[in-house]
Design a protein around this motif. Structure first.
Motif, PDB file in Angstrom:
ATOM      1  N   ARG A  32     -85.138 -13.298 -49.207  1.00 52.45           N
ATOM      2  CA  ARG A  32     -86.736 -13.518 -48.884  1.00 52.45           C
ATOM      3  C   ARG A  32     -87.102 -12.817 -47.494  1.00 52.45           C
ATOM      4  NH1 ARG A  32     -85.618 -18.986 -50.922  1.00 52.45           N
ATOM      5  NH2 ARG A  32     -86.582 -19.374 -53.077  1.00 52.45           N
ATOM      6  N   THR A  33     -86.161 -12.419 -46.892  1.00 55.54           N
ATOM      7  CA  THR A  33     -86.357 -11.759 -45.457  1.00 55.54           C
ATOM      8  C   THR A  33     -86.774 -10.222 -45.863  1.00 55.54           C
ATOM      9  OG1 THR A  33     -84.398 -10.762 -45.391  1.00 55.54           O
ATOM     10  CG2 THR A  33     -84.409 -12.875 -44.442  1.00 55.54           C
ATOM     11  N   GLY A  34     -86.735  -9.752 -47.088  1.00 51.12           N
ATOM     12  CA  GLY A  34     -87.290  -8.300 -47.592  1.00 51.12           C
ATOM     13  C   GLY A  34     -86.103  -7.370 -47.071  1.00 51.12           C
ATOM     14  N   ARG A  35     -85.176  -7.756 -46.450  1.00 46.51           N
ATOM     15  CA  ARG A  35     -83.931  -6.810 -45.852  1.00 46.51           C
ATOM     16  C   ARG A  35     -83.205  -6.588 -47.331  1.00 46.51           C
ATOM     17  NH1 ARG A  35     -85.206  -4.254 -41.642  1.00 46.51           N
ATOM     18  NH2 ARG A  35     -85.142  -5.649 -39.424  1.00 46.51           N
ATOM     19  N   PRO A  36     -82.563  -5.232 -47.590  1.00 43.59           N
ATOM     20  CA  PRO A  36     -81.525  -5.112 -48.377  1.00 43.59           C
ATOM     21  C   PRO A  36     -80.279  -6.064 -48.089  1.00 43.59           C
ATOM     22  CG  PRO A  36     -82.304  -2.992 -47.378  1.00 43.59           C
ATOM     23  CD  PRO A  36     -82.815  -4.118 -46.426  1.00 43.59           C
ATOM     24  N   LEU A  37     -79.715  -6.201 -49.234  1.00 39.19           N
ATOM     25  CA  LEU A  37     -78.485  -7.095 -49.059  1.00 39.19           C
ATOM     26  C   LEU A  37     -77.255  -6.427 -49.706  1.00 39.19           C
ATOM     27  CD1 LEU A  37     -79.747 -10.460 -50.655  1.00 39.19           C
ATOM     28  CD2 LEU A  37     -79.870  -9.671 -48.524  1.00 39.19           C
ATOM     29  N   ASN A  38     -76.193  -6.397 -48.948  1.00 38.64           N
ATOM     30  CA  ASN A  38     -74.745  -5.904 -49.695  1.00 38.64           C
ATOM     31  C   ASN A  38     -74.075  -7.255 -49.842  1.00 38.64           C
ATOM     32  OD1 ASN A  38     -72.658  -4.310 -49.957  1.00 38.64           O
ATOM     33  ND2 ASN A  38     -71.804  -4.526 -48.137  1.00 38.64           N
ATOM     34  N   ILE A  39     -73.922  -7.535 -51.142  1.00 41.33           N
ATOM     35  CA  ILE A  39     -73.243  -8.631 -51.691  1.00 41.33           C
ATOM     36  C   ILE A  39     -71.812  -8.191 -52.150  1.00 41.33           C
ATOM     37  CG2 ILE A  39     -73.317 -10.666 -53.391  1.00 41.33           C
ATOM     38  CD1 ILE A  39     -76.166  -9.721 -53.995  1.00 41.33           C
ATOM     39  N   LYS A  40     -70.784  -8.964 -51.305  1.00 36.32           N
ATOM     40  CA  LYS A  40     -69.360  -8.476 -51.457  1.00 36.32           C
ATOM     41  C   LYS A  40     -68.952  -9.192 -52.918  1.00 36.32           C
ATOM     42  CE  LYS A  40     -67.055  -6.858 -48.348  1.00 36.32           C
ATOM     43  NZ  LYS A  40     -65.966  -6.723 -47.121  1.00 36.32           N
ATOM     44  N   LYS A  41     -68.227  -8.466 -53.879  1.00 39.08           N
ATOM     45  CA  LYS A  41     -67.808  -9.125 -54.957  1.00 39.08           C
ATOM     46  C   LYS A  41     -66.819 -10.271 -54.548  1.00 39.08           C
ATOM     47  CE  LYS A  41     -65.062  -7.374 -57.820  1.00 39.08           C
ATOM     48  NZ  LYS A  41     -64.064  -8.187 -58.018  1.00 39.08           N
ATOM     49  N   GLY A  42     -66.757 -11.532 -55.005  1.00 41.86           N
ATOM     50  CA  GLY A  42     -65.655 -12.422 -54.696  1.00 41.86           C
ATOM     51  C   GLY A  42     -64.407 -12.107 -55.352  1.00 41.86           C
ATOM     52  N   GLN A  43     -63.204 -12.258 -54.711  1.00 40.25           N
ATOM     53  CA  GLN A  43     -62.041 -11.706 -55.183  1.00 40.25           C
ATOM     54  C   GLN A  43     -61.550 -12.526 -56.409  1.00 40.25           C
ATOM     55  OE1 GLN A  43     -62.656 -13.000 -52.144  1.00 40.25           O
ATOM     56  NE2 GLN A  43     -61.288 -12.430 -50.526  1.00 40.25           N
ATOM     57  N   PHE A  44     -62.626 -13.484 -56.786  1.00 38.15           N
ATOM     58  CA  PHE A  44     -62.073 -14.526 -57.882  1.00 38.15           C
ATOM     59  C   PHE A  44     -62.963 -14.161 -59.159  1.00 38.15           C
ATOM     60  CE2 PHE A  44     -64.829 -16.192 -54.415  1.00 38.15           C
ATOM     61  CZ  PHE A  44     -65.870 -16.448 -54.792  1.00 38.15           C
ATOM     62  N   LEU A  45     -64.092 -13.185 -58.786  1.00 38.68           N
ATOM     63  CA  LEU A  45     -65.249 -12.982 -60.072  1.00 38.68           C
ATOM     64  C   LEU A  45     -64.652 -11.753 -60.471  1.00 38.68           C
ATOM     65  CD1 LEU A  45     -68.420 -13.485 -57.957  1.00 38.68           C
ATOM     66  CD2 LEU A  45     -67.214 -14.911 -59.707  1.00 38.68           C
ATOM     67  N   ALA A  46     -65.139 -11.512 -61.958  1.00 39.64           N
ATOM     68  CA  ALA A  46     -65.036 -10.349 -62.781  1.00 39.64           C
ATOM     69  C   ALA A  46     -66.277  -9.331 -62.497  1.00 39.64           C
ATOM     70  CB  ALA A  46     -65.211 -10.617 -64.348  1.00 39.64           C
ATOM     71  N   PRO A  47     -66.315  -8.239 -62.435  1.00 43.55           N
ATOM     72  CA  PRO A  47     -67.423  -7.230 -61.985  1.00 43.55           C
ATOM     73  C   PRO A  47     -68.789  -7.600 -62.804  1.00 43.55           C
ATOM     74  CG  PRO A  47     -65.863  -5.928 -63.191  1.00 43.55           C
ATOM     75  CD  PRO A  47     -65.029  -7.201 -62.902  1.00 43.55           C
ATOM     76  N   TRP A  48     -68.677  -7.895 -63.873  1.00 44.60           N
ATOM     77  CA  TRP A  48     -70.091  -8.166 -64.728  1.00 44.60           C
ATOM     78  C   TRP A  48     -70.359  -9.516 -64.137  1.00 44.60           C
ATOM     79  CZ3 TRP A  48     -65.425  -7.295 -67.176  1.00 44.60           C
ATOM     80  CH2 TRP A  48     -64.586  -8.233 -67.382  1.00 44.60           C
ATOM     81  N   ASP A  49     -69.730 -10.376 -63.499  1.00 41.04           N
ATOM     82  CA  ASP A  49     -70.333 -11.520 -62.964  1.00 41.04           C
ATOM     83  C   ASP A  49     -71.321 -11.468 -61.882  1.00 41.04           C
ATOM     84  OD1 ASP A  49     -68.819 -13.245 -64.563  1.00 41.04           O
ATOM     85  OD2 ASP A  49     -67.029 -13.440 -63.052  1.00 41.04           O
ATOM     86  N   MET A  50     -71.175 -10.291 -61.365  1.00 42.48           N
ATOM     87  CA  MET A  50     -72.111  -9.889 -60.089  1.00 42.48           C
ATOM     88  C   MET A  50     -73.512  -9.551 -60.706  1.00 42.48           C
ATOM     89  SD  MET A  50     -70.595 -10.182 -57.368  1.00 42.48           S
ATOM     90  CE  MET A  50     -71.511  -9.289 -56.078  1.00 42.48           C
ATOM     91  N   GLY A  51     -73.770  -9.761 -61.861  1.00 45.42           N
ATOM     92  CA  GLY A  51     -75.270  -9.762 -62.398  1.00 45.42           C
ATOM     93  C   GLY A  51     -75.793 -11.086 -61.959  1.00 45.42           C
ATOM     94  N   GLN A  52     -75.233 -12.220 -62.221  1.00 43.41           N
ATOM     95  CA  GLN A  52     -75.554 -13.365 -61.903  1.00 43.41           C
ATOM     96  C   GLN A  52     -76.152 -13.579 -60.509  1.00 43.41           C
ATOM     97  OE1 GLN A  52     -76.650 -15.492 -64.239  1.00 43.41           O
ATOM     98  NE2 GLN A  52     -75.519 -14.249 -65.642  1.00 43.41           N
ATOM     99  N   ALA A  53     -75.372 -12.966 -59.470  1.00 44.50           N
ATOM    100  CA  ALA A  53     -75.622 -12.686 -57.977  1.00 44.50           C
ATOM    101  C   ALA A  53     -76.966 -11.896 -58.010  1.00 44.50           C
ATOM    102  CB  ALA A  53     -74.691 -12.258 -57.254  1.00 44.50           C
ATOM    103  N   ALA A  54     -77.187 -10.917 -58.704  1.00 50.25           N
ATOM    104  CA  ALA A  54     -78.331 -10.140 -58.661  1.00 50.25           C
ATOM    105  C   ALA A  54     -79.694 -10.760 -59.092  1.00 50.25           C
ATOM    106  CB  ALA A  54     -78.123  -8.704 -59.208  1.00 50.25           C
ATOM    107  N   ALA A  55     -79.511 -11.547 -60.227  1.00 51.65           N
ATOM    108  CA  ALA A  55     -80.318 -12.176 -60.693  1.00 51.65           C
ATOM    109  C   ALA A  55     -81.065 -13.168 -59.614  1.00 51.65           C
ATOM    110  CB  ALA A  55     -80.024 -13.122 -62.033  1.00 51.65           C
ATOM    111  N   LYS A  56     -80.280 -13.915 -58.979  1.00 47.19           N
ATOM    112  CA  LYS A  56     -80.809 -14.815 -58.083  1.00 47.19           C
ATOM    113  C   LYS A  56     -81.614 -14.129 -56.782  1.00 47.19           C
ATOM    114  CE  LYS A  56     -76.645 -17.776 -58.418  1.00 47.19           C
ATOM    115  NZ  LYS A  56     -75.288 -18.547 -57.868  1.00 47.19           N
ATOM    116  N   VAL A  57     -81.132 -12.778 -56.470  1.00 47.62           N
ATOM    117  CA  VAL A  57     -81.829 -12.204 -55.468  1.00 47.62           C
ATOM    118  C   VAL A  57     -83.083 -11.592 -56.205  1.00 47.62           C
ATOM    119  CG1 VAL A  57     -81.666  -9.877 -54.065  1.00 47.62           C
ATOM    120  CG2 VAL A  57     -79.920 -11.637 -54.335  1.00 47.62           C
ATOM    121  N   GLU A  58     -83.060 -11.268 -57.341  1.00 44.86           N
ATOM    122  CA  GLU A  58     -84.257 -10.621 -58.012  1.00 44.86           C
ATOM    123  C   GLU A  58     -85.156 -11.734 -58.141  1.00 44.86           C
ATOM    124  OE1 GLU A  58     -81.770  -7.098 -60.569  1.00 44.86           O
ATOM    125  OE2 GLU A  58     -82.318  -9.167 -61.585  1.00 44.86           O
TER     126      GLU A  58
END
Length: 291
Positions: free
Chosen positions: A139-165
């Motif tokens: 909500r700040t409007g700043r870009p975000l760098n989301i580091k993938k958790g060591q416990f996640l599969a790469p495709w799981d990052m789609g859910q993190a992106a959806a929260k931001v979107e």
């Protein structure tokens, strides 16, 4: 499997961080600095060195150092100067050296003051599923760098992106930093770079945290910095849009993550190699950026 749904990795959008563009066919960018702000003098010195190095090599730079390392192995470990004093150091670097700055945010309360200084907010790997933190940062409007958790599969990052979107922000970077591989060890699956790019956003490769040995030294993490250049080269060959490195004038004396940090003198020759690899595997005119 998610790989079956992948599209061409080159289609990821461009993300703009101050004057730096990442992804969508833009030149390789560097995110680098000491793990933690040990002192204003050291941070400024390293930032100046990196700026001169990147100017000579024509590599876009974002300076990274943490004002607080909230996830140290031991409660006695050095964490940094804290939010107020640390942001003051980063603001000076941003203003006097005219380079974008990034640091970790750990709580919703930190987000707004951090966004007043930082060009891009970083979500630590352990916090990449924290909905309130992701959306407050978005909500700040700043870009975000989301580091993938060591416990996640790469495709799981789609859910993190959806929260931001969901709150209207589409300026996102993902960072690959290895996956847990048994106890006190990480391994990198380079397929993850293309998989995360297929979600639609650029991917940064964290070369130094990927050779960390989490908690391996008991009250602090170990590391195998000798392998960081090898993994960085492999990541750029696999199509990474930017490389993240923690660097220090004397890594063995660093107050945080010294075992996996690179010495400053190792940076220029490695960057030359990475530029050459990117030219070989991804000519600039082969991608059509979207923004």
């Amino acid at each position: 499997m998610q790989a079956a749904q992948m599209t061409d990795a080159g289609c990821c959008r461009q993300v703009h961080i101050g004057p730096v563009t990442v992804g969508g066919g833009a030149p390789l960018a560097l995110i680098a600095g000491p793990c933690v702000i040990e002192s204003a003098e050291l941070a400024f010195s390293v930032a100046s060195y990196l700026k001169d190095c990147c100017r000579q090599l024509d590599i876009p730079l974002i300076f990274k150092s943490s004002y607080d390392k909230a996830n140290r192995s031991s409660a006695a470990s050095f964490r940094g100067p804290g939010l107020v004093d640390g942001l003051a150091v980063l603001e000076r670097i941003r203003r006097e050296l005219d380079i974008p700055v990034i640091s970790d945010v750990h709580s919703v309360e930190e987000v707004q003051p951090a966004a007043e200084v930082l060009d891009i907010l970083q979500i630590p790997a352990f916090l990449c599923r924290q909905t309130d933190l992701l959306q407050a940062a978005a909500r700040t409007g700043r870009p975000l760098n989301i580091k993938k958790g060591q416990f996640l599969a790469p495709w799981d990052m789609g859910q993190a992106a959806a929260k931001v979107e969901a709150v209207g922000n589409r300026q996102i970077l993902f960072t690959e930093r290895g996956a847990s591989f048994g106890y006190n060890n990480l391994v990198v699956d380079f397929r993850g770079i293309a998989i995360m790019q297929s979600i639609g956003y650029p991917v940064v490769f964290d070369a130094t945290h990927s050779v960390q040995l989490p908690g391996a030294a008991g009250d602090h993490s170990g590391g195998q910095r000798q392998f960081a250049p090898l993994l960085a080269r492999a990541a750029v060959a696999a199509g990474a849009d930017a490389v993240f490195m923690e660097v220090h004038p004397e890594p063995d004396r660093a107050l945080c993550d010294g075992a996996n940090s690179l010495p400053l003198e190792a940076v220029p020759p490695l960057l030359r190699q990475l530029k050459s690899i990117q030219r070989a595997v991804r000519p600039p005119d082969t991608s059509t950026p979207t923004s």
